[in-house]
Write a protein that holds these residues in place. Sequence first.
Motif, PDB file in Angstrom:
ATOM      1  N   GLU A 197       1.628  14.168  -1.713  1.00  0.00           N
ATOM      2  CA  GLU A 197       2.628  14.043  -0.678  1.00  0.00           C
ATOM      3  C   GLU A 197       2.631  13.236   0.381  1.00  0.00           C
ATOM      4  N   VAL A 198       1.996  12.276   1.012  1.00  0.00           N
ATOM      5  CA  VAL A 198       2.616  11.514   1.223  1.00  0.00           C
ATOM      6  C   VAL A 198       2.365  10.497   0.683  1.00  0.00           C
ATOM      7  N   ILE A 199       2.240   9.885  -0.606  1.00  0.00           N
ATOM      8  CA  ILE A 199       2.883   8.998  -1.246  1.00  0.00           C
ATOM      9  C   ILE A 199       3.701   9.523  -1.719  1.00  0.00           C
TER      10      ILE A 199
ATOM     11  N   SER B 129       0.363   7.435 -13.692  1.00  0.00           N
ATOM     12  CA  SER B 129      -0.577   7.857 -13.731  1.00  0.00           C
ATOM     13  C   SER B 129      -0.990   6.535 -12.300  1.00  0.00           C
ATOM     14  N   VAL B 130      -0.404   7.762 -10.669  1.00  0.00           N
ATOM     15  CA  VAL B 130      -0.357   7.136  -9.185  1.00  0.00           C
ATOM     16  C   VAL B 130      -0.727   8.524  -8.889  1.00  0.00           C
TER      17      VAL B 130
ATOM     18  N   ASN C  68       1.024  -1.038   0.393  1.00  0.00           N
ATOM     19  CA  ASN C  68      -0.336   0.098  -0.263  1.00  0.00           C
ATOM     20  C   ASN C  68       0.737   1.482   0.442  1.00  0.00           C
ATOM     21  N   PHE C  69       0.925   2.285  -1.381  1.00  0.00           N
ATOM     22  CA  PHE C  69       1.664   3.570  -0.862  1.00  0.00           C
ATOM     23  C   PHE C  69       1.542   4.211  -0.080  1.00  0.00           C
ATOM     24  N   PHE C  70       0.873   3.882   0.654  1.00  0.00           N
ATOM     25  CA  PHE C  70       0.086   5.002   2.074  1.00  0.00           C
ATOM     26  C   PHE C  70       1.013   4.930   2.829  1.00  0.00           C
ATOM     27  N   GLU C  71       1.702   3.644   3.166  1.00  0.00           N
ATOM     28  CA  GLU C  71       2.661   2.677   3.536  1.00  0.00           C
ATOM     29  C   GLU C  71       3.862   2.981   3.867  1.00  0.00           C
TER      30      GLU C  71
END
Length: 435
Positions: A328-330, A317-318, A300-303
């Motif tokens: 910004e978090v990613i 395209s993310v 999960n790219f937020f982690e």
Amino acid sequence: MAKAIEIEEPVTVTVATATSPSNLAAVPQLIKELAEGVGCLESGCNEARQALVTQARSLVQALETPRETMIKHCWAQPAVFAAILCGNECGLWKLMAKNGDKPQKVKELACALGVDPVLLSAMGYLLEVGEDEYKPTSFSLSLSLPIMNGGYPALITMGGPSFINLHEYERSRNWKNPTDAKDSPLMHAHKTDLNYFDLAASRGYLEDFNNHMGGYRQGRLPWMAPEFVPVQEVLIKGADQSPDAVFMVDVGGCLGHDLLEFHRYHPTVPGKLIVQDLPQVVGSIIPSEENKALTPMAHNFFEEQPIKGARAYYLHSVLHDWPDDRAEVIVGRIKAAMRPGYSKLLINENVIPRTDAYWETSALDLVMLSQLSAQERTERDWRDLVEGRCGLAIVKIWSGGRGVESLIEYLFPIRANPVDYKLFQIAGYNQILLT
């Protein structure tokens, strides 16, 4: 809630305006430009073909009356979507493709599919050769491909209500640009607190979305082509040669379409190629001879990014799926894993020009707004987001031309003394700011 603008003065436009050609005066010049453009097609240049398509559309728009344009929008286009989606669902496009390029009778097709013949509608996308008899076209044949037909349920069935009810969403929020990922027009239209991706998964459309991701980029020059980005100089040169090193991590890479294409162009790059996405996505990657070069990884790219110090972290395209605070978090998760002065962040997305934006990009910008409270970005937007908010430095923006997503190359600059900075300048990184 009041409308944005209340018009008190009487409108003086008459019905004659709606029933006359929109721009008859422009027709002779458009026809001349079309005739001149035909000669350029022999070169095989895609830009010449795109220019001709734009001119042809302009000619149709000039000849059409506003009333005809309205009927096209309100009748024809919704009907086309309905016909294509029904053809997807009942298997019409696959059956016609299987039957080959020959006349096919409606009754025979309906009998084979088990549907009422009256439900099979051509809508101009099949070639009529007789009464209730049609030949497939290149478009209808293409609809037999999952990467072509997946976009219709993924964006029309799922996204259609967002477009249709966008005015209601905006009216209820005082016509403010949506920037909250937890309050999107899609959520408003579907009366749900699920975002687009969770809703697509719950309704069984995630595979269609993944197929669309593999399809919309077809027919365009990929960034890893030598005439687009000199990969040898930009990435391979100076990369860790250890077999255990990670060369590239495709973050949110779906089924690995991009990494597979990268590997076809550059089959001998040092290190591993890792594609990351949610478990239900990478779990659907079927091992094959073609994708054996890839290493799927659930993430999960937020982690926290588990792969540290890769040569390149790639996002295709993310970020356009997310408003700035979530984007910004990613980027921040990736930055924390980057090796200063070595790792690069590659963002493969649209960079909207100041003027004359391409129609695909403008349309996609509205798709992102209505589905995800997100957006396509200009160069200034990209600098504000990734340089200003995340502290990464743009090395270069590589442009693939009109209608093609750019590749934005970022570097995590090292803390350096003036001598080190001078070496960076000599190496060509003269835009990098010291941190």
